[in-house]
Design a protein around this motif. Structure first.
Motif, short mmCIF file in Angstrom:
data_model
loop_
_atom_site.label_atom_id
_atom_site.label_comp_id
_atom_site.label_asym_id
_atom_site.label_seq_id
_atom_site.Cartn_x
_atom_site.Cartn_y
_atom_site.Cartn_z
N UNK A 1 0.81 -1.22 0.00
CA UNK A 1 0.00 0.00 0.00
C UNK A 1 0.84 1.27 0.00
N UNK A 2 2.11 1.20 -0.35
CA UNK A 2 2.95 2.39 -0.28
C UNK A 2 2.46 3.49 -1.20
N UNK A 3 2.11 3.15 -2.42
CA UNK A 3 1.65 4.17 -3.35
C UNK A 3 0.36 4.81 -2.85
N UNK A 4 -0.54 4.01 -2.30
CA UNK A 4 -1.79 4.55 -1.78
C UNK A 4 -1.54 5.47 -0.59
N UNK A 5 -0.55 5.14 0.25
CA UNK A 5 -0.21 6.00 1.40
C UNK A 5 0.32 7.35 0.92
N UNK A 6 1.21 7.32 -0.07
CA UNK A 6 1.75 8.58 -0.59
C UNK A 6 0.65 9.43 -1.24
N UNK A 7 -0.25 8.80 -1.96
CA UNK A 7 -1.33 9.55 -2.59
C UNK A 7 -2.25 10.16 -1.54
N UNK A 8 -2.51 9.44 -0.47
CA UNK A 8 -3.34 9.98 0.60
C UNK A 8 -2.66 11.19 1.24
N UNK A 9 -1.34 11.12 1.46
CA UNK A 9 -0.62 12.25 2.04
C UNK A 9 -0.69 13.47 1.12
N UNK A 10 -0.62 13.25 -0.19
CA UNK A 10 -0.71 14.35 -1.15
C UNK A 10 -2.09 15.01 -1.09
N UNK A 11 -3.13 14.21 -1.06
CA UNK A 11 -4.49 14.76 -1.00
C UNK A 11 -4.72 15.50 0.32
N UNK A 12 -4.21 14.97 1.42
CA UNK A 12 -4.38 15.66 2.70
C UNK A 12 -3.63 16.98 2.71
N UNK A 13 -2.44 17.03 2.09
CA UNK A 13 -1.69 18.28 2.01
C UNK A 13 -2.46 19.31 1.18
N UNK A 14 -3.07 18.89 0.10
CA UNK A 14 -3.86 19.81 -0.72
C UNK A 14 -5.04 20.35 0.07
N UNK A 15 -5.69 19.49 0.85
CA UNK A 15 -6.82 19.94 1.67
C UNK A 15 -6.35 20.94 2.73
N UNK A 16 -5.20 20.68 3.34
CA UNK A 16 -4.67 21.62 4.35
C UNK A 16 -4.30 22.96 3.71
N UNK A 17 -3.76 22.92 2.48
CA UNK A 17 -3.43 24.18 1.80
C UNK A 17 -4.68 25.01 1.56
N UNK A 18 -5.75 24.36 1.14
CA UNK A 18 -7.00 25.09 0.90
C UNK A 18 -7.58 25.63 2.21
N UNK A 19 -7.43 24.90 3.28
CA UNK A 19 -7.90 25.41 4.57
C UNK A 19 -7.12 26.66 4.97
N UNK A 20 -5.81 26.65 4.71
CA UNK A 20 -4.99 27.83 5.04
C UNK A 20 -5.40 29.02 4.18
N UNK A 21 -5.68 28.79 2.89
CA UNK A 21 -6.11 29.88 2.02
C UNK A 21 -7.46 30.44 2.47
#
Length: 391
Positions: A99-119
């Motif tokens: 599940x390594x690829x799925x874990x990295x993709x989840x981290x990317x999506x969570x980072x994008x969500x956090x960026x939008x929350x900051x904006x």
């Protein structure tokens, strides 16, 4: 020799000799024949009564819902947590997939969500500041406009006084009652008052323009609100991607859907699983029933609710009870994947069989799926036959 045998004591006669003596007597042979006939008649009567009261078959076996556990993803299997024959509970891990690829993709999506929350937080702060600033500017410009209007009225009043003083001084000068210097002063005062009025009117226009500018600045807050709505929609999309990726990540762990026993495993650690392919086969041993195939000539006497006596080949001495719960509407041949269409035109009549489900009453007997049983179903009339005849 026969005479010597009769002279031997009875205790010394062998079993074969005793039987020979019994059969040598016509009376004994007659008694044995009568007894055998009675036994045969009793067995025949019991067989007839049994056939009259029960539908019997040996074409029956223990059945269960066989659950094929499959995967929704493809990937390399990293571990196998169970073995064939293990008993598992619902939710227990069967396989894990890389599940390594799925874990990295989840981290990317969570980072994008956090960026939008900051904006969103930044824009909300900017909207608050803009609202406060616009409100202050509008209030200040409104005060400036009122002050400029008051200045215009004061300048107009001063101009009116200067004009009256000029007219009075002019009349006196023309009459020769005052010197020209006094008249010149009155004229200068009138010009000054006129300029003051024009200046006050210009300042009032400037203040009105500033007030309109402050009002336009207030519209900036509405634009920020529009930007916030767009960012909020993007955040909802990002959160949805995060939740969907969590589902994908969870799919890398294959779990048992129900309590039961693992019957077969189709992959080993290190192999590559395929999307939609079965990975394990299992069933619940506590939820078994009997699947029986009844002849079409006997099915008219079999109805749901009928009492059934079951004898398991694996434990024939155990007394197992059950009831008919379902009778299919098609024969086994019609339900087959490849029915025989009889294309050659040669017809051989074969008695068809119909599948019947029998649910078992609680028992301590361990019944394995697929093992054979013999059943006896108590005959009963159908609902139409048992209903009272119409008058």
């Amino acid at each position: 020799m026969d005479g010597d045998t009769q002279l031997l004591p009875e205790t010394q006669l062998t079993a074969r000799q005793r039987a020979a003596e019994l059969l040598s007597s016509p009376r004994n042979r007659q008694r044995i024949a009568i007894a055998a006939g009675l036994i045969f008649l009793l067995l025949a009567a019991r067989f007839v009564m049994d056939r009259a009261a029960y539908v019997s078959t040996s074409d029956a076996r223990i059945a269960a819902d066989m659950i094929a556990v499959s995967t929704d993803i493809s990937g390399r299997i990293t571990s196998v947590a169970v073995s064939e024959g293990d008993r598992v509970a619902a939710g227990d891990v069967l396989y894990t997939i890389d599940d390594r690829e799925a874990v990295f993709m989840l981290a990317q999506y969570e980072a994008e969500a956090n960026r939008l929350r900051a904006e969103i937080a930044r824009e909300e702060a900017r909207a608050g500041l803009a609202t406060s600033k616009a409100g202050s500017q509008v209030a200040a410009r409104q005060a400036g406009t009122r002050s400029a209007s008051a200045s215009v009225e004061a300048a107009r009043s001063n101009l009116e006084n200067a004009r009256q003083e000029h007219d009075r001084t002019k009349n006196l000068f023309e009459q020769g009652r005052i010197p020209k210097s006094t008249y010149d002063q009155a004229k200068n005062a009138l010009d000054t008052a006129t300029q003051d009025l024009l200046r006050a009117q210009a300042e009032r226009e400037t203040a009105a323009a500033d007030q309109r500018t402050a009002s336009i600045t207030g519209q900036e807050v509405r634009l920020i609100d529009y930007d916030l709505s767009v960012l909020q929609a993007e955040l909802e999309q990002a959160v949805a991607r995060v939740e969907a990726q969590k589902v994908v990540l969870d799919q890398h762990t294959i779990r048992a859907p129900v309590d039961g026993v693992i019957d077969e495993l189709f992959y080993d650690a290190g192999e590559h699983s395929l999307h939609g392919f079965r990975m394990a086969l299992m069933h619940d041993p506590d939820a078994v029933w009997v699947s029986a195939n009844i002849k079409e000539t006997d099915i008219r006497n079999v109805h749901p609710g009928a009492v059934v006596k079951v004898k398991a080949d694996s434990n024939p001495s155990a007394d197992i009870q059950g009831r008919v719960t379902r009778v299919r509407e098609t024969t086994l041949s019609e339900a087959a994947m490849m029915p025989n269409p009889n294309a050659n035109g040669v017809f051989t009549k074969i008695t068809q069989r119909i599948k019947v489900r029998i649910d078992l009453e609680p028992t301590d007997v361990h019944l394995r799926t697929g093992t054979m049983v013999s059943i006896r179903i108590r005959k009963s009339d159908g609902p139409a036959a048992s209903a009272p005849a119409a008058s």
